[in-house]
Design an enzyme around this catalytic site. Structure first.
Site, PDB file in Angstrom:
ATOM      1  N   HIS A 251      48.539  38.630  37.948  1.00 63.01           N
ATOM      2  CA  HIS A 251      47.355  38.635  38.799  1.00 63.01           C
ATOM      3  C   HIS A 251      47.684  39.215  40.161  1.00 63.01           C
ATOM      4  CE1 HIS A 251      49.403  34.752  39.303  1.00 63.01           C
ATOM      5  NE2 HIS A 251      48.986  34.766  40.565  1.00 63.01           N
TER       6      HIS A 251
ATOM      7  N   VAL B 223      51.259  30.823  38.226  1.00 65.99           N
ATOM      8  CA  VAL B 223      50.555  31.097  36.960  1.00 65.99           C
ATOM      9  C   VAL B 223      51.151  32.362  36.361  1.00 65.99           C
ATOM     10  CG1 VAL B 223      48.338  31.552  35.869  1.00 65.99           C
ATOM     11  CG2 VAL B 223      48.456  30.011  37.858  1.00 65.99           C
TER      12      VAL B 223
ATOM     13  N   HIS C 179      46.275  38.911  44.096  1.00 65.49           N
ATOM     14  CA  HIS C 179      45.430  38.240  45.082  1.00 65.49           C
ATOM     15  C   HIS C 179      44.847  39.305  46.003  1.00 65.49           C
ATOM     16  CE1 HIS C 179      47.257  34.066  44.602  1.00 65.49           C
ATOM     17  NE2 HIS C 179      48.204  34.810  44.057  1.00 65.49           N
TER      18      HIS C 179
ATOM     19  N   ASP D 237      39.652  32.624  43.888  1.00 64.29           N
ATOM     20  CA  ASP D 237      40.730  31.636  43.852  1.00 64.29           C
ATOM     21  C   ASP D 237      40.153  30.255  44.169  1.00 64.29           C
ATOM     22  OD1 ASP D 237      44.125  31.895  44.291  1.00 64.29           O
ATOM     23  OD2 ASP D 237      43.118  29.991  44.740  1.00 64.29           O
TER      24      ASP D 237
ATOM     25  N   ASN E 156      52.597  37.757  43.199  1.00 60.90           N
ATOM     26  CA  ASN E 156      53.834  37.004  43.100  1.00 60.90           C
ATOM     27  C   ASN E 156      54.471  37.275  41.739  1.00 60.90           C
ATOM     28  OD1 ASN E 156      53.771  35.709  45.643  1.00 60.90           O
ATOM     29  ND2 ASN E 156      52.163  34.347  44.882  1.00 60.90           N
TER      30      ASN E 156
HETATM   31  P1  AMP Z   1      50.430  32.412  42.163  1.00 63.87           P
HETATM   32  O1  AMP Z   1      51.252  31.506  43.014  1.00 63.87           O
HETATM   33  O2  AMP Z   1      50.450  33.830  42.662  1.00 63.87           O
HETATM   34  O3  AMP Z   1      50.781  32.283  40.701  1.00 63.87           O
HETATM   35  O4  AMP Z   1      48.916  31.974  42.388  1.00 63.87           O
HETATM   36  C1  AMP Z   1      48.166  31.258  41.479  1.00 63.87           C
HETATM   37  C2  AMP Z   1      46.813  31.072  42.119  1.00 63.87           C
HETATM   38  O5  AMP Z   1      45.909  30.609  41.125  1.00 63.87           O
HETATM   39  C3  AMP Z   1      46.772  30.041  43.255  1.00 63.87           C
HETATM   40  O6  AMP Z   1      46.335  30.685  44.449  1.00 63.87           O
HETATM   41  C4  AMP Z   1      45.773  28.989  42.778  1.00 63.87           C
HETATM   42  O7  AMP Z   1      44.961  28.493  43.809  1.00 63.87           O
HETATM   43  C5  AMP Z   1      44.972  29.779  41.745  1.00 63.87           C
HETATM   44  N1  AMP Z   1      44.355  28.971  40.708  1.00 63.87           N
HETATM   45  C6  AMP Z   1      44.943  28.030  39.925  1.00 63.87           C
HETATM   46  N2  AMP Z   1      44.061  27.491  39.060  1.00 63.87           N
HETATM   47  C7  AMP Z   1      42.873  28.127  39.291  1.00 63.87           C
HETATM   48  C8  AMP Z   1      41.567  28.031  38.740  1.00 63.87           C
HETATM   49  N3  AMP Z   1      41.278  27.150  37.740  1.00 63.87           N
HETATM   50  N4  AMP Z   1      40.595  28.842  39.213  1.00 63.87           N
HETATM   51  C9  AMP Z   1      40.861  29.711  40.220  1.00 63.87           C
HETATM   52  N5  AMP Z   1      42.067  29.853  40.793  1.00 63.87           N
HETATM   53  C10 AMP Z   1      43.068  29.071  40.346  1.00 63.87           C
END
Ligand code: AMP
Length: 125
Positions: A107, A103, A109, A36, A94
């Site tokens: 995914h 996103v 975490h 992340d 999430n």
């Molecule tokens: P979520 O809120 O579960 O959708 O989490 C999205 C996660 O993607 C967040 O923890 C961000 O820090 C991570 N994220 C967004 N852009 C990138 C990126 N380019 N590379 C790695 N992690 C990312």
């Protein structure tokens, strides 16, 4: 429940296509893992399927059994490789509006490497 159609230009789709750099952790036939960009724990890995799924429900209802097994086996491999098994770790996914999902490419975490504290702050009354 999230009803958004899959956006092929979301950031994780672009990482999978190599259009945006990511710090690879490991990968498999159907899944990919990377750190992340904004880590919330000493170890913070994101695991994603290569297929186009918006969230956990979309993935679980539409992916093949092979993709689903591949995904969760990769999570378990990473837990071992990142030395998370002896001390424990947390999985978070999430899903939709109330979770704050940012996103919309499914995914998980993986968080660990130190005591993580309570999973949530007490709910506001
Ligand atoms: P979520 O809120 O579960 O959708 O989490 C999205 C996660 O993607 C967040 O923890 C961000 O820090 C991570 N994220 C967004 N852009 C990138 C990126 N380019 N590379 C790695 N992690 C990312």
């Amino acid at each position: 429940m999230n009803k958004k159609p899959y956006d092929p230009n979301n950031v994780f789709a672009r990482i999978l296509r190599g259009e945006i750099p990511a710090e690879r952790v490991c990968d498999s036939k159907h899944s990919f893992a990377f750190y992340d960009i904004s880590h919330a724990a000493p170890v913070h890995v994101l695991v994603i399927p290569r297929g186009e799924y918006t969230d956990f429900h979309d993935f679980t209802s539409r992916a093949t059994n092979e993709e689903i097994i591949d995904f969760w086996k990769l999570v378990d491999t990473i837990a071992a490789e990142q030395s998370l098994l002896p001390t424990g770790f947390r999985l978070i996914s999430n899903i939709g509006h109330d979770s704050g999902q940012e996103v919309f490419h499914f995914h998980v975490h993986m968080l660990g490497g130190a005591p993580l504290g309570p999973i949530l702050a007490p709910a506001q009354k």
